[in-house]
Scaffold this motif. Structure first.
Motif, mmCIF file in Angstrom:
data_model
loop_
_atom_site.group_PDB
_atom_site.id
_atom_site.type_symbol
_atom_site.label_atom_id
_atom_site.label_comp_id
_atom_site.label_asym_id
_atom_site.label_seq_id
_atom_site.Cartn_x
_atom_site.Cartn_y
_atom_site.Cartn_z
ATOM 1 N N GLU A 99 0.844 -1.213 0.000
ATOM 2 C CA GLU A 99 0.000 0.000 0.000
ATOM 3 C C GLU A 99 0.870 1.251 0.000
ATOM 4 O O GLU A 99 0.462 2.296 -0.523
ATOM 5 N N GLN A 100 2.079 1.145 0.559
ATOM 6 C CA GLN A 100 2.973 2.311 0.559
ATOM 7 C C GLN A 100 3.498 2.575 -0.863
ATOM 8 O O GLN A 100 3.672 3.722 -1.272
ATOM 9 N N GLN A 101 3.735 1.496 -1.608
ATOM 10 C CA GLN A 101 4.155 1.673 -3.009
ATOM 11 C C GLN A 101 2.995 2.229 -3.837
ATOM 12 O O GLN A 101 3.185 3.107 -4.683
ATOM 13 N N ARG A 102 1.784 1.720 -3.569
ATOM 14 C CA ARG A 102 0.627 2.218 -4.339
ATOM 15 C C ARG A 102 0.394 3.702 -4.057
ATOM 16 O O ARG A 102 0.120 4.484 -4.971
ATOM 17 N N ALA A 103 0.520 4.098 -2.771
ATOM 18 C CA ALA A 103 0.316 5.514 -2.418
ATOM 19 C C ALA A 103 1.363 6.384 -3.108
ATOM 20 O O ALA A 103 1.059 7.469 -3.621
ATOM 21 N N GLY A 105 2.856 5.638 -5.910
ATOM 22 C CA GLY A 105 2.491 5.629 -7.329
ATOM 23 C C GLY A 105 1.454 6.706 -7.636
ATOM 24 O O GLY A 105 1.538 7.385 -8.673
ATOM 25 N N THR A 106 0.510 6.912 -6.726
ATOM 26 C CA THR A 106 -0.523 7.941 -6.930
ATOM 27 C C THR A 106 0.115 9.333 -6.911
ATOM 28 O O THR A 106 -0.197 10.193 -7.738
ATOM 29 N N ARG A 107 1.054 9.544 -5.964
ATOM 30 C CA ARG A 107 1.713 10.863 -5.870
ATOM 31 C C ARG A 107 2.564 11.120 -7.117
ATOM 32 O O ARG A 107 2.606 12.227 -7.643
ATOM 33 N N VAL A 108 3.237 10.058 -7.589
ATOM 34 C CA VAL A 108 4.094 10.197 -8.777
ATOM 35 C C VAL A 108 3.223 10.508 -9.995
ATOM 36 O O VAL A 108 3.523 11.411 -10.788
ATOM 37 N N SER A 109 2.113 9.793 -10.123
ATOM 38 C CA SER A 109 1.313 10.007 -11.326
ATOM 39 C C SER A 109 0.611 11.370 -11.300
ATOM 40 O O SER A 109 0.412 11.980 -12.352
ATOM 41 N N ALA A 110 0.336 11.892 -10.085
ATOM 42 C CA ALA A 110 -0.241 13.249 -9.995
ATOM 43 C C ALA A 110 0.732 14.309 -10.523
ATOM 44 O O ALA A 110 0.327 15.410 -10.895
ATOM 45 N N LYS A 111 2.025 13.968 -10.551
ATOM 46 C CA LYS A 111 3.035 14.904 -11.066
ATOM 47 C C LYS A 111 3.348 14.638 -12.551
ATOM 48 O O LYS A 111 4.318 15.162 -13.090
ATOM 49 N N GLY A 112 2.584 13.753 -13.182
ATOM 50 C CA GLY A 112 2.787 13.490 -14.607
ATOM 51 C C GLY A 112 3.959 12.573 -14.882
ATOM 52 O O GLY A 112 4.459 12.494 -16.007
ATOM 53 N N VAL A 136 8.698 -7.051 -9.838
ATOM 54 C CA VAL A 136 8.192 -5.789 -10.383
ATOM 55 C C VAL A 136 6.677 -5.707 -10.328
ATOM 56 O O VAL A 136 5.967 -6.636 -10.702
ATOM 57 N N GLY A 137 6.195 -4.541 -9.869
ATOM 58 C CA GLY A 137 4.781 -4.205 -9.975
ATOM 59 C C GLY A 137 4.650 -2.928 -10.784
ATOM 60 O O GLY A 137 5.398 -1.972 -10.565
ATOM 61 N N PRO A 162 0.295 -5.224 -10.848
ATOM 62 C CA PRO A 162 0.327 -3.754 -10.822
ATOM 63 C C PRO A 162 1.222 -3.227 -9.695
ATOM 64 O O PRO A 162 1.727 -4.015 -8.887
ATOM 65 N N ILE A 163 1.372 -1.910 -9.603
ATOM 66 C CA ILE A 163 2.219 -1.305 -8.549
ATOM 67 C C ILE A 163 1.833 -1.891 -7.185
ATOM 68 O O ILE A 163 0.654 -1.983 -6.849
ATOM 69 N N GLY A 164 2.816 -2.307 -6.412
ATOM 70 C CA GLY A 164 2.582 -2.914 -5.096
ATOM 71 C C GLY A 164 2.753 -4.431 -5.148
ATOM 72 O O GLY A 164 3.045 -5.061 -4.124
ATOM 73 N N ALA A 165 2.592 -5.013 -6.333
ATOM 74 C CA ALA A 165 2.708 -6.477 -6.446
ATOM 75 C C ALA A 165 4.144 -6.928 -6.157
ATOM 76 O O ALA A 165 4.377 -7.974 -5.535
#
Ligand SMILES: NC(=O)c1ccc[n+]([C@@H]2O[C@H](COP(=O)([O-])OP(=O)(O)OC[C@H]3O[C@@H](n4cnc5c(N)ncnc54)[C@H](OP(=O)(O)O)[C@@H]3O)[C@@H](O)[C@H]2O)c1
Length: 300
Positions: A99-103, A105-112, A136-137, A162-165
């Motif tokens: 869940e820390q990787q997924r969170a 990932g959300t912050r990274v994708s918000a920055k494009g 790899v996720g 996916p991210i987190g896997a």
């Protein structure tokens, strides 16, 4: 390809060294600056801040202690994500919860920008030799972009979801390994009265159902540790193991499972840390158990 490495601890230093020796242009950043400067003779450029690192490269690998370290490095006014990182790729390699990787990932994708998680199996020696296993996720296209860097580091790359896997599989892989060092100490308690040479003892374990792969690769160190010679170089210390075991227990709880063996192993590692062994290498765990476990038994 210009590669950045954020976090020049034991693993980050080995990873940066491997990439530099394979001809990549590598920029490094570390909170404790001296560790980053130690890579300059190999050709590394040192960034003053995580933001400067991200600005200078196409792909950033990060390998840091835990989720707090990730937050400190990615977020904040000078963090990896503070500048324009549109289109950059982040490869997060720390051992943390999915869940820390997924969170992240959300912050990274918000920055494009893009991100995959790629925690690794193997320690500093395999990192220097390009023999890690990467879990790899993330999206396949992002992994394709990361491959020129990851293929220099890993003998095997497993894209598992996916991210987190990647984080889920890495925690799972480490569980039997970390419980094993305690199990090995307990096993030696049953036979140390035979007085066998420790190299011979470890060889017998490694060649039978008493030993997993780690005894084949780190058996010589384990034998020396049992013979009273702690390893000169610490590669994976007891405090990091306690972090990993706690992370596994929290992750399993969120999935509805208890991990009784893991919880008991964590108690034993905690005891080793209380006895001053927190910074010692994993191979010292059986030694610590034989010392402390034996003492406790005779106290009763
Ligand atoms: N060692 C192994 O065999 C191994 C194998 C596979 C995976 N791992 C995982 O890889 C990760 C790194 O392990 P390691 O052995 O390289 O650990 P390490 O030698 O203790 O290095 C930890 C790194 O994290 C940085 N860090 C810690 N807290 C920070 C913060 N608040 N802000 C910024 N940076 C911070 C440290 O910076 P400073 O130098 O300034 O302290 C250092 O660069 C961990 O998640 C570990 O579980 C380790």
């Amino acid at each position: 390809m210009k590669i950045g490495v954020a976090g020049i601890g034991r693993m980050g230093a080995a990873i940066a060294e491997r990439l530099l020796k394979n001809g990549h242009q590598v920029t490094v950043w570390n909170r404790t600056v001296a560790k980053a400067h130690a890579l300059e003779p190999l050709g590394a450029t040192v960034a003053k801040t995580p933001a400067q690192l991200a600005g200078a490269v196409d792909i950033v690998l990060s390998i840091l202690t835990d989720a707090d370290a990730i937050a400190a490095t990615y977020d904040g006014p000078q963090g990896l994500l503070s500048g324009d990182v549109t289109g950059k790729l982040f490869v997060e390699m720390s051992t943390v919860r999915p869940e820390q990787q997924r969170a992240l990932g959300t912050r990274v994708s918000a920055k494009g920008a893009r991100m995959i998680d790629c925690p690794v199996g193997g320690t500093t020696g395999p990192a220097r030799e390009g023999k890690l296993i990467g879990f790899v996720g993330g999206d396949a296209a992002d992994l394709t972009r990361a491959r020129p860097a990851l293929e220099h580091l890993c003998r095997r790359i497993e894209h598992v979801g996916p991210i987190g896997a990647g984080a889920s599989l890495k925690l799972a892989i480490n569980l039997p390994l970390l419980v094993y060092w305690q199990a090995f100490g307990e096993a030696v308690a049953l036979c140390q009265q035979l007085g066998l040479d420790t190299a011979r003892l470890v060889d017998i374990f490694a060649d039978s159902s008493g030993g997993p792969n780690v005894l084949k690769v780190r058996g010589a160190m384990a034998a020396e540790a049992l013979a009273g010679k702690p390893p000169a170089n610490v590669t994976f210390d007891i405090n990091l193991i306690r972090k990993d075991l706690s992370t596994m227990i929290a992750e399993a709880k969120s999935l509805g499972y208890d991990l009784p063996l893991t919880a008991r192993a964590l108690d034993c590692y905690d005891e080793a840390a209380r006895n001053g062994e927190g910074a010692s290498d994993a191979v010292m765990m059986p030694v610590s158990w034989l010392k402390q476990g034996g003492k406790r038994k005779s106290d009763k």
